[in-house]
Design an enzyme around this catalytic site. Structure first.
Site, PDB file in Angstrom:
ATOM      1  CG  ASP A   8      -7.998  -6.673  -2.165  1.00 40.88           C
ATOM      2  OD1 ASP A   8      -8.985  -6.910  -1.252  1.00 40.88           O
ATOM      3  OD2 ASP A   8      -6.533  -6.136  -1.495  1.00 40.88           O
ATOM      4  CG  ASP A 130      -7.667   1.939   4.681  1.00 41.49           C
ATOM      5  OD1 ASP A 130      -7.857   0.795   5.357  1.00 41.49           O
ATOM      6  OD2 ASP A 130      -8.325   2.385   3.639  1.00 41.49           O
TER       7      ASP A 130
END
Length: 238
Positions: A8, A130
């Site tokens: 990330d 998500d």
């Protein structure tokens, strides 16, 4: 089952968040390429690369990181974060992504994503689902939509998409284990889906359980960086 390490990116650095909170950020490595090369040297074939700056900004920000990793490794990269337009998705593929994960845009602009499915093919796209309490989260997890997870999945799977990365935000970065019950339920309801678990993986035992439950893949992040799982342990999934 595919085990896919995650990188990330914020400000060009390799970071991890806790429960998607940008204020709960830990920087693990300033050079994402060095991390990617370590993964590749250990036999890893795939990489989940997320532009967290892009997810928040609404357009790709860290394209240079994608290009650097794609140009200097043979990793098959799935890229997400900030892909919101035709120019964005073209940029992602041009800079070396093998697949692109569509998250917020899949909620906000269904027609655009379905056009991408037609243009690039269903194998080139991943639905990024998500969730918080089964509600779909968007904008880098900073907002929760009014769309239920099952509704989103039913729509896109019917349209031909096969790959889904499902992240339970409550578990992400917490090293408390994945939401096994959620994934079992999803596989019962959508047995043809190629489901990739994301969030909460804390040990090799978690990976073995996900494999036993029939997951297509699992993304591992913080557990690797915190040495809860070694790269040697991932060789069995290579």
């Amino acid at each position: 089952m595919r085990v896919i390490p995650a990188i990330d990116i914020i400000d060009g650095q390799c970071v991890r968040l806790s429960q998607g909170d940008y204020n709960e950020k830990t920087v693990y490595e300033k050079d994402p390429l060095a991390v990617a090369k370590r993964f590749e040297a250990s036999g890893i074939k795939r990489l989940h690369l997320v532009d967290l700056d892009g997810a928040k900004a609404g357009s790709i920000v860290n394209h240079q990181v994608l290009e650097s990793i794609a140009s200097n490794t043979n990793l098959s990269i799935d890229f997400g974060g900030g892909v919101k337009s035709d120019d964005d998705i073209k940029m992602a593929f041009d800079y070396g992504a093998k697949q692109v994960t569509c998250g917020s845009i899949a909620v906000k602009n269904r027609d655009l994503v379905l056009n991408w499915v037609a243009t690039y093919g269903p194998d080139k796209l991943i639905l990024g689902a998500d969730v918080k309490n089964k509600m779909v989260a968007i904008h880098g997890w900073t907002k929760t939509s009014d769309l239920y997870l099952d509704e989103l999945l039913k729509d896109y799977l019917a349209a031909g998409l096969k790959y889904v990365i499902c992240t339970d935000i409550a578990t992400d970065g917490m090293l408390t284990g994945p939401n096994f019950n959620l994934y079992k339920e999803l596989l019962i309801n959508f047995p043809m889906m190629k489901l990739i678990a994301s969030g909460g993986v804390s040990s090799n035992d978690d990976l073995l359980r996900l494999k036993s439950d029939g997951l297509h893949g699992a993304i591992v992040g913080k557990a690797l960086y915190e040495n809860r799982i070694s790269l040697d342990e991932l060789e069995q999934y290579a």
